[in-house]
Design an enzyme around this catalytic site. Structure first.
Site, PDB file in Angstrom:
ATOM      1  CD  GLU A 104    -101.324  26.671 -48.621  1.00 30.14           C
ATOM      2  OE1 GLU A 104    -100.224  27.223 -49.083  1.00 30.14           O
ATOM      3  OE2 GLU A 104    -101.600  26.070 -47.706  1.00 30.14           O
ATOM      4  NE  ARG A 132    -100.521  21.390 -52.504  1.00 28.86           N
ATOM      5  CZ  ARG A 132     -99.218  20.873 -52.562  1.00 28.86           C
ATOM      6  NH1 ARG A 132     -98.839  20.472 -53.475  1.00 28.86           N
ATOM      7  NH2 ARG A 132     -98.511  21.169 -51.453  1.00 28.86           N
ATOM      8  N   GLY A 145     -99.355  35.961 -55.508  1.00 30.28           N
ATOM      9  CA  GLY A 145     -99.519  37.279 -55.430  1.00 30.28           C
ATOM     10  C   GLY A 145     -98.498  38.064 -56.375  1.00 30.28           C
ATOM     11  CG  LEU A 173     -94.161  25.023 -56.532  1.00 31.79           C
ATOM     12  CD1 LEU A 173     -92.777  24.722 -56.513  1.00 31.79           C
ATOM     13  CD2 LEU A 173     -94.287  26.061 -55.193  1.00 31.79           C
ATOM     14  N   GLY A 193     -96.318  35.822 -52.578  1.00 36.82           N
ATOM     15  CA  GLY A 193     -96.079  34.690 -52.951  1.00 36.82           C
ATOM     16  C   GLY A 193     -95.916  34.209 -54.358  1.00 36.82           C
ATOM     17  CG  LEU A 194     -94.560  30.783 -56.325  1.00 35.35           C
ATOM     18  CD1 LEU A 194     -94.642  29.233 -56.536  1.00 35.35           C
ATOM     19  CD2 LEU A 194     -93.796  31.180 -57.382  1.00 35.35           C
ATOM     20  NE  ARG A 223     -96.995  15.973 -51.332  1.00 36.27           N
ATOM     21  CZ  ARG A 223     -96.785  17.125 -51.648  1.00 36.27           C
ATOM     22  NH1 ARG A 223     -97.588  18.120 -51.229  1.00 36.27           N
ATOM     23  NH2 ARG A 223     -95.658  17.381 -52.156  1.00 36.27           N
ATOM     24  N   GLY A 266    -100.426  39.888 -50.353  1.00 35.46           N
ATOM     25  CA  GLY A 266     -99.559  38.641 -50.361  1.00 35.46           C
ATOM     26  C   GLY A 266     -98.539  38.881 -51.598  1.00 35.46           C
ATOM     27  CB  SER A 300     -88.136  17.307 -51.400  1.00 34.03           C
ATOM     28  OG  SER A 300     -88.865  16.944 -52.479  1.00 34.03           O
TER      29      SER A 300
END
Lengths: 260, 645
Positions: free
Chosen positions: B433, B443, B53, B449, B50-51, B338, B48, B292
């Site tokens: 994640e 979350r 990895g 992030l 992403g942020l 959320r 991975g 967003s």
């Protein structure tokens, strides 16, 4: 809701070595579909008929990952300005339209299959200097260096590049100047990018040239095709930096007397 | 392949003793080290980019480890972290509004409805400030004030402004920062990057993760890679629902394969439904697009007071509107967390007051903010989001309210990890994640992030050294028989998928599974619905393996084959989610069981019986997975009913 009947001519190529050809497919589309959802519908039909589906790169489908990209009626990402193929919706077309769909064409972007091309040359351009050499853990406080708002905004304008390659596909010379200039400018406009500013531009331009991209002859087709509206001003800025850096390099290596 | 069924799974959280604020520092000082000269002898496999990895791969390479990094996209820059819009939290207190590490910690524990670990969350809050510094130094163009200082905005579930942002493209800019750091290490030769490669199995030798089997997605070649440690940074599994805000390629395969090799999976039913997404427009819908959460700073959420009110929004006077979040949660208003905002929207629609096609939508209205601040200010804050909305819907949100509806967005559940981010399988670390550790049952916005980068930049680089330094590794390379066996299993499975040649496409099965999961394991869950899903999933899975049609061959780029493998895993994983949801007989955060609610419809926790992490253990094909428990200890925070009223 309105349904439209369209005729697609799609480039099919089984492998990098295979000879490609256009094939024609009819499709019924809803105006609220995205362009890629329309291709999904075509693919479902192909699978049902026993023909392998059209391969195309896509991932986020919200215009930010830069995976998708194809020529739609001769335009990179299609007719709508500032819009990636995944964000293009069928309301941009009308009943009875013929749509020609091809991969991005450039010798530095070889076709892998159908509409999928190899854009790893972009990663290699970044490897040649598109970063700030700062390891994890030694950074000063985020507010230690002030960045004027205008500079941050202009850096962000350039940093928005999604690396999709539309600029290359749209350019008659298949030049990667807009992509490279966007990254050079993003870092050149921030204080954090200054120490390596000259090294960076020399390295990235050299790599860009060695990947087989063409030169820039100011057609500005790249800017028109860019889904993130990256300005060609960045190219001017990169050229200026490149010239300065080249002069400085000659001075430092004693390659000739050059005055400031 | 798996441990004997009667040996209980070891779930030592390894949270260090001592005062909360000192745990991480003490722990860091006590971790064993690998000497600089020895690091290059250790090969770390990161799956991975992403942020989590990318930041981990770059940071480990900077330290001197020999790193290989794998991603299924054509470039590491395309991982789905790129799509995160709103921002990243950090306890900097730059706004002088009373923020602190302690407050971010408490907000996160409360936001997660008291189903996360105090020790992990406190550490996350501590390192949050370092992340901002690191990203600024990399050249991330965060929003600034005129004086040149970093700007902040507010986000749901918090009463301070601690969210840093780069327009509506924060994830993109942070990922580009991590990607640049990664590319720098690739150029140095410290990271070997494998793009268009998908992990299809984990190789375990003598009880330790020692490598992976991948498929080269261009040539179809099945390859083995051996190492001393495997790091999964493979993101979440929201695509089990088919429709979600995840990228199309996001999948559970790497984590699920690891589960079958012995890594416990925690709280699989904990999924986040994001309140502000663009509603579904038709059957052809392939994914959902998030708007967003930052929009809720200036947008007001409402539905008509009357049922089936078909008037245009501008024709409905204020007195005939129900600003239901402001009404129900006056102290947080439109910035309620959320899970709460999503349920409230669903409730309004269930009452027949939804708007738009099919009545599955509520308004997010900027008229008040535009008249107060002017259109220019709103444009500066949200231009790209408004344009995206207009491109997708054909409607102009400056003139008419957005229509939004909840959609699957994030998965709090994930592979179980201890304080060192190591799974129950030694040598398998899981970050971002893909792990379960920090967000409990819900979350908070702008915290994904933060967690991905905290794990990758500031936690794993320390803790992995402790494992490596403390382990005596047997000499293992890809000639070991375990690799050959795993490769053969991958080839057999691929051949099986291609041989079925049935009548239905992979997508048609995926859509059916997704609908089933959304209806019964989505925003509201009941025993009846979950039991129905648990009966239906095995049938659907059998239909899939009997009737799916995957054309083409194994030795070329074959996108149907890629999807088929992922959907096959979702078909099994979905069952685990439903069982987890069924056995958690309480409501907490995003897990809402209709049987367990307060008289006014809020989630009703059962702390006596369920203040724990459910950790599922694989016990072989056809054998039901075993539910183990890690008890959550709350030493510093008092368990309370979450209230945002």
């Amino acid at each position: 809701m309105s349904t439209m009947r369209l005729t697609l001519k799609v480039w099919r190529q089984a492998s990098p070595e295979a000879k490609g050809e256009f094939r024609t497919y009819p499709v019924e589309a809803d105006e609220h579909m995205s362009f890629l959802e329309m291709l999904d519908v075509v693919n479902e039909g192909l699978i049902a008929a026993g023909e392998e589906p059209i391969a195309f790169d896509h991932d986020c489908r919200e215009g930010i990952c830069g995976s998708c990209g194809m020529m739609i009626n001769g335009k990179a990402h299609g007719p709508r300005a500032a819009t990636t193929a995944c964000q293009l919706h069928m309301r941009s077309f009308k009943d009875g339209d013929h749509i020609l769909i091809e991969p991005f064409r450039a010798s530095a972007f070889p076709v892998i299959r159908d509409l999928v091309v190899d854009r790893s040359s972009f990663d290699r351009i970044i490897q040649a200097g598109g970063y700030v050499s700062v390891g994890t853990g030694a950074a000063p406080d985020g507010n230690a260096i002030l960045v004027p708002k205008e500079m941050a905004e202009r850096a962000m304008d350039a940093a928005q590049c999604i690396g999709c390659g539309a600029c290359v596909a749209a350019c008659p010379n298949a030049s990667a100047m807009l992509f490279t200039a966007a990254k050079v400018s993003h870092l050149a406009m921030l204080p954090q990018g200054q120490p390596e500013r000259h090294r960076r531009v020399l390295g990235m331009v050299e790599q860009m040239d060695s990947e087989g991209f063409g030169g820039c002859t100011n057609f500005a087709e790249c800017e028109a095709a860019c889904p993130k509206q990256i300005s060609i001003e960045n190219i001017a800025r990169m050229n200026r930096d490149f010239l300065k850096a080249s002069l400085r390099e000659r001075e430092e290596t004693g390659a000739g007397a050059v005055s400031n | 392949m798996t441990g004997a069924p009667d040996v209980p799974m070891q779930l030592d959280d390894r949270i260090p003793d001592g005062p909360l604020a000192e745990k991480w520092d003490r722990h860091r000082s006590a971790l064993r080290l690998v000497s600089p000269a020895n690091k290059r002898k250790y090969h770390v496999i990161v799956v991975g980019s992403g942020l989590a990895g990318a930041s981990a791969a770059a940071s480990l390479a900077e330290l001197g480890y020999n790193v290989s990094c794998f991603c299924f996209q054509d470039s590491p820059r395309r991982a789905h972290s790129i799509a995160a819009q709103g921002g990243i939290n950090a306890a900097k207190n730059y706004q002088n509004d009373g923020d602190s590490v302690e407050r971010l910690f408490r907000d996160t524990i409360k936001g997660g409805d008291f189903r996360s670990r105090e020790g992990n969350v406190y550490r996350l809050s501590q390192v949050s400030a370092d992340i901002i510094d690191q990203c600024v130094a990399q050249g991330v163009p965060f929003a600034r004030e005129y004086g040149g200082l970093l700007a902040n905005r507010s986000f749901g579930g918090a009463q301070v402004s601690r969210t840093f942002y780069a327009r509506g493209q924060t994830g993109q800019q942070l990922l580009i920062g991590a990607y640049q750091a990664l590319e720098r290490q690739i150029a140095r030769g410290a990271v070997q990057m494998y793009t268009r490669h998908e992990m299809l199995d984990l190789v375990v030798i003598d009880g330790r993760a020692r490598g992976i089997v991948v498929r080269d997605m261009v040539t179809g070649a099945i390859e083995s890679h051996a190492g001393h440690d495997v790091v999964l940074a493979t993101g979440g599994y929201g695509n089990v629902f088919y429709l979600s805000t995840n990228a199309k390629g996001c999948n559970v395969t790497a984590a699920f394969r690891a589960w079958k090799r012995g890594a416990g999976f925690a709280n699989p039913s904990f999924t986040q439904i994001h309140p502000t997404c663009i509603p579904v427009s038709g059957e052809y819908q392939s994914k959902l697009t998030l708007m967003s959460e930052s929009l809720r700073n200036d947008g007001r959420v409402w539905v008509p007071l009357k049922q089936d009110d078909t008037r245009l929004p501008r024709d409905i006077p204020d007195a005939e509107r129900d600003y239901f979040l402001e009404r129900k949660y006056p102290s947080f208003g439109n910035l309620a967390p959320r899970d709460i905002a999503s349920r409230a929207a669903k409730e309004a629609c269930d009452e027949g007051r939804g708007v738009g096609r099919g009545g599955l939508g509520v308004y997010l209205d900027f008229a008040t903010a535009i008249s107060r601040l002017g259109e220019d200010v709103i444009r500066e804050r949200y231009a790209n989001l408004f344009e995206m909305y207009e491109r997708i819907t054909g409607e102009n949100p400056y003139q008419t309210p957005m229509r939004i509806y909840p959609a699957v967005h994030y998965t709090m559940g994930g592979t179980w990890v201890d304080y060192n981010l190591m799974s129950t399988l030694p040598g398998l670390h899981v970050i971002g994640e893909a792990n379960f550790s920090d967000h409990g049952a819900n979350r908070l916005g702008a915290s994904a992030l933060m967690q991905g980068l905290a794990d990758g930049y500031f936690v794993l680089p320390y803790t992995i050294g402790d494992y490596i330094a403390g382990t005596k590794f047997a000499e293992v390379d890809t000639s070991h028989s375990a690799f050959a066996e795993a490769e053969q299993q991958v080839r057999d499975r691929t051949a099986r998928l291609l041989a079925i040649n049935g009548s239905r496409s992979v997508d048609s099965f995926h859509k059916e599974l997704g609908k089933l999961m959304w209806d019964h394991c989505g925003m509201a869950r009941s025993r009846e619905g979950l039991e129905l899903a648990l009966r239906r999933i095995p049938e659907l899975r059998a239909e899939f393996w009997a009737d799916v049609r995957v054309l083409g061959s194994a030795d070329t780029l074959n996108q149907s084959l890629e999807k088929a493998g992922r959907v096959a895993d979702f078909m099994e994983f979905a069952e685990l989610m439903c069982r987890d949801a069924l056995e958690r007989e309480e409501s907490c955060g995003g897990h809402f069981r209709v049987e367990y609610q307060t008289p006014d419809g809020e989630a009703l926790r059962n702390d006596d019986e369920f203040a724990h992490v459910a950790v599922w253990e694989y016990r072989g094909e056809g054998v039901p997975a075993k539910r183990n428990v890690e008890q959550l200890e709350f030493e510093f925070v008092q368990l309370a009913t979450r209230s945002y009223k």
